[in-house]
Design a protein around this motif. Structure first.
Motif, PDB file in Angstrom:
ATOM      1  N   MET A  52      35.540  45.158  59.189  1.00 13.92           N
ATOM      2  CA  MET A  52      34.924  44.180  58.294  1.00 13.92           C
ATOM      3  C   MET A  52      34.998  44.702  56.858  1.00 13.92           C
ATOM      4  O   MET A  52      34.752  45.863  56.621  1.00 13.92           O
ATOM      5  CB  MET A  52      33.459  43.958  58.686  1.00 13.92           C
ATOM      6  CG  MET A  52      32.793  42.857  57.912  1.00 13.92           C
ATOM      7  SD  MET A  52      31.067  42.591  58.372  1.00 13.92           S
ATOM      8  CE  MET A  52      30.250  43.867  57.437  1.00 13.92           C
ATOM      9  N   ALA A  53      35.353  43.789  55.991  1.00 14.26           N
ATOM     10  CA  ALA A  53      35.413  44.199  54.583  1.00 14.26           C
ATOM     11  C   ALA A  53      35.147  43.000  53.697  1.00 14.26           C
ATOM     12  O   ALA A  53      35.446  41.866  54.076  1.00 14.26           O
ATOM     13  CB  ALA A  53      36.792  44.772  54.267  1.00 14.26           C
ATOM     14  N   ARG A  54      34.566  43.273  52.564  1.00  7.00           N
ATOM     15  CA  ARG A  54      34.365  42.201  51.587  1.00  7.00           C
ATOM     16  C   ARG A  54      35.705  41.953  50.903  1.00  7.00           C
ATOM     17  O   ARG A  54      36.482  42.885  50.683  1.00  7.00           O
ATOM     18  CB  ARG A  54      33.327  42.614  50.542  1.00  7.00           C
ATOM     19  CG  ARG A  54      32.022  43.103  51.147  1.00  7.00           C
ATOM     20  CD  ARG A  54      31.278  41.968  51.845  1.00  7.00           C
ATOM     21  NE  ARG A  54      30.012  42.442  52.374  1.00  7.00           N
ATOM     22  CZ  ARG A  54      29.644  42.334  53.645  1.00  7.00           C
ATOM     23  NH1 ARG A  54      30.473  41.792  54.520  1.00  7.00           N
ATOM     24  NH2 ARG A  54      28.472  42.751  54.046  1.00  7.00           N
ATOM     25  N   ILE A  55      35.965  40.696  50.576  1.00  8.32           N
ATOM     26  CA  ILE A  55      37.241  40.397  49.934  1.00  8.32           C
ATOM     27  C   ILE A  55      37.024  39.524  48.701  1.00  8.32           C
ATOM     28  O   ILE A  55      35.981  38.892  48.562  1.00  8.32           O
ATOM     29  CB  ILE A  55      38.232  39.685  50.879  1.00  8.32           C
ATOM     30  CG1 ILE A  55      37.667  38.329  51.339  1.00  8.32           C
ATOM     31  CG2 ILE A  55      38.569  40.569  52.059  1.00  8.32           C
ATOM     32  CD1 ILE A  55      38.691  37.471  52.057  1.00  8.32           C
ATOM     33  N   ILE A  56      38.002  39.513  47.856  1.00  5.94           N
ATOM     34  CA  ILE A  56      37.991  38.629  46.695  1.00  5.94           C
ATOM     35  C   ILE A  56      39.091  37.583  46.908  1.00  5.94           C
ATOM     36  O   ILE A  56      39.968  37.777  47.757  1.00  5.94           O
ATOM     37  CB  ILE A  56      38.227  39.401  45.379  1.00  5.94           C
ATOM     38  CG1 ILE A  56      39.575  40.130  45.413  1.00  5.94           C
ATOM     39  CG2 ILE A  56      37.082  40.377  45.132  1.00  5.94           C
ATOM     40  CD1 ILE A  56      39.946  40.761  44.085  1.00  5.94           C
ATOM     41  N   PRO A  57      39.041  36.483  46.169  1.00  6.54           N
ATOM     42  CA  PRO A  57      40.036  35.421  46.396  1.00  6.54           C
ATOM     43  C   PRO A  57      41.469  35.834  46.073  1.00  6.54           C
ATOM     44  O   PRO A  57      42.405  35.364  46.723  1.00  6.54           O
ATOM     45  CB  PRO A  57      39.590  34.297  45.454  1.00  6.54           C
ATOM     46  CG  PRO A  57      38.203  34.615  45.055  1.00  6.54           C
ATOM     47  CD  PRO A  57      38.044  36.093  45.161  1.00  6.54           C
ATOM     48  N   ASN A  58      41.610  36.701  45.087  1.00  8.42           N
ATOM     49  CA  ASN A  58      42.958  37.064  44.641  1.00  8.42           C
ATOM     50  C   ASN A  58      43.782  37.650  45.787  1.00  8.42           C
ATOM     51  O   ASN A  58      43.330  38.548  46.490  1.00  8.42           O
ATOM     52  CB  ASN A  58      42.875  38.089  43.509  1.00  8.42           C
ATOM     53  CG  ASN A  58      41.978  37.622  42.383  1.00  8.42           C
ATOM     54  OD1 ASN A  58      40.814  37.308  42.613  1.00  8.42           O
ATOM     55  ND2 ASN A  58      42.495  37.578  41.185  1.00  8.42           N
ATOM     56  N   GLU A  59      44.960  37.123  45.959  1.00  7.72           N
ATOM     57  CA  GLU A  59      45.911  37.537  46.996  1.00  7.72           C
ATOM     58  C   GLU A  59      45.419  37.264  48.418  1.00  7.72           C
ATOM     59  O   GLU A  59      46.026  37.719  49.378  1.00  7.72           O
ATOM     60  CB  GLU A  59      46.291  39.014  46.839  1.00  7.72           C
ATOM     61  CG  GLU A  59      47.090  39.283  45.566  1.00  7.72           C
ATOM     62  CD  GLU A  59      47.782  40.635  45.563  1.00  7.72           C
ATOM     63  OE1 GLU A  59      47.690  41.370  46.554  1.00  7.72           O
ATOM     64  OE2 GLU A  59      48.437  40.937  44.541  1.00  7.72           O
ATOM     65  N   ASN A  60      44.316  36.549  48.551  1.00  6.85           N
ATOM     66  CA  ASN A  60      43.858  36.151  49.880  1.00  6.85           C
ATOM     67  C   ASN A  60      43.848  34.644  50.047  1.00  6.85           C
ATOM     68  O   ASN A  60      43.859  34.132  51.157  1.00  6.85           O
ATOM     69  CB  ASN A  60      42.440  36.687  50.151  1.00  6.85           C
ATOM     70  CG  ASN A  60      42.452  38.166  50.453  1.00  6.85           C
ATOM     71  OD1 ASN A  60      43.133  38.621  51.358  1.00  6.85           O
ATOM     72  ND2 ASN A  60      41.712  38.935  49.680  1.00  6.85           N
ATOM     73  N   THR A  61      43.792  33.950  48.908  1.00  8.86           N
ATOM     74  CA  THR A  61      43.612  32.503  48.942  1.00  8.86           C
ATOM     75  C   THR A  61      44.942  31.764  48.929  1.00  8.86           C
ATOM     76  O   THR A  61      45.933  32.262  48.388  1.00  8.86           O
ATOM     77  CB  THR A  61      42.783  32.072  47.708  1.00  8.86           C
ATOM     78  OG1 THR A  61      41.564  32.789  47.725  1.00  8.86           O
ATOM     79  CG2 THR A  61      42.500  30.584  47.719  1.00  8.86           C
ATOM     80  N   TRP A  62      44.945  30.604  49.547  1.00  8.47           N
ATOM     81  CA  TRP A  62      46.074  29.687  49.411  1.00  8.47           C
ATOM     82  C   TRP A  62      45.496  28.296  49.188  1.00  8.47           C
ATOM     83  O   TRP A  62      44.607  27.854  49.923  1.00  8.47           O
ATOM     84  CB  TRP A  62      46.953  29.683  50.664  1.00  8.47           C
ATOM     85  CG  TRP A  62      48.219  28.887  50.498  1.00  8.47           C
ATOM     86  CD1 TRP A  62      49.408  29.315  49.992  1.00  8.47           C
ATOM     87  CD2 TRP A  62      48.420  27.504  50.844  1.00  8.47           C
ATOM     88  NE1 TRP A  62      50.325  28.297  49.992  1.00  8.47           N
ATOM     89  CE2 TRP A  62      49.758  27.176  50.509  1.00  8.47           C
ATOM     90  CE3 TRP A  62      47.598  26.524  51.391  1.00  8.47           C
ATOM     91  CZ2 TRP A  62      50.293  25.904  50.714  1.00  8.47           C
ATOM     92  CZ3 TRP A  62      48.127  25.247  51.595  1.00  8.47           C
ATOM     93  CH2 TRP A  62      49.458  24.950  51.256  1.00  8.47           C
TER      94      TRP A  62
END
Lengths: 66, 162
Positions: free
Chosen positions: B1-11
């Protein structure tokens, strides 16, 4: 007056949509092609008069098809 | 589990079709315009109303579920790129445009593309663009615009692409 719209169709899914001419060019890269059924004029009517013209367009289509 | 940011994860994709069942197929997603590289911020949120139901027999004010509504607006860059796909966010999100936003918030790192495939969870928002507003022009500032939308169909906030 609304944006001039044309009807496009997706080659794989068969989905239809009305988009601006400018957008239609962009969608062409993604498998969308212009529908060749003379519907662009109808689309412009809908853009100009969204509610009443859609009703009229439907009537016209129904009459044409009998 | 990890916190993520939108950059490079979002489409973020926009297809000109109103997907009335809110269940886009892989082919429909492939036919959507990829706006990920143009998007600065996106606000797709639903809000429910609670209706107060107080009664004389209690000091506690109860409430019951009421209606719910949703808003959708997003900020995008303008683009001076030439060609058919240049400035594509501005071209496709004109006032009056109808269509469906497909949003994937959890990408697939290392695959080279975050475009959703079968099994991915996406949000599906069928909208109509009500305004396309350029940001104030000022020196040394990138040109951007805001697209505001009406939400025509109840959004699906957790659809698993089939």
């Amino acid at each position: 007056m609304g944006v001039q719209e044309v009807k496009i169709v997706h080659g794989e899914t068969g989905d239809e949509a009305y988009v601006s001419e400018e957008a239609a060019e962009a969608y062409a890269e993604l498998g969308w092609t212009l529908a060749d059924d003379g519907s662009s004029e109808e689309a412009q009517d809908v853009a100009d008069h969204p509610i009443e013209t859609q009703v009229e367009a439907t009537k016209k289509k129904t009459t044409k098809e009998g | 589990m990890a916190r993520i940011i939108p950059n490079e994860n979002t489409w973020i994709g926009f297809t000109p079709t109103a997907i009335t069942d809110q269940k886009p197929t892989v082919a429909q997603i492939a036919g959507a315009v990829d706006l990920t590289g143009y998007c600065i911020s996106l606000n797709a949120s639903a809000r429910g109303n609670t209706v107060p139901t107080p009664a004389f027999d209690s000091l506690f004010e109860t409430s019951t579920a009421g209606t719910s509504a949703a808003t959708f607006d997003a900020d995008f860059y303008r683009d001076d790129a030439v060609g058919l796909t240049g400035d594509i966010a501005w071209k496709t999100l004109y006032r009056g445009a109808r269509g469906t936003f497909i949003i994937s918030r959890f990408g697939r790192p290392g695959t080279g593309s975050n475009m959703p495939i079968a099994g991915d969870i996406v949000e599906v928002w069928t909208v109509m663009i009500t305004s396309r507003t350029m940001a104030n022009m000022s020196s040394n500032t990138v040109l951007t615009f805001t697209a505001s939308c009406s939400v025509n169909i109840e959004p699906n906030e957790a659809y698993t692409v089939a």
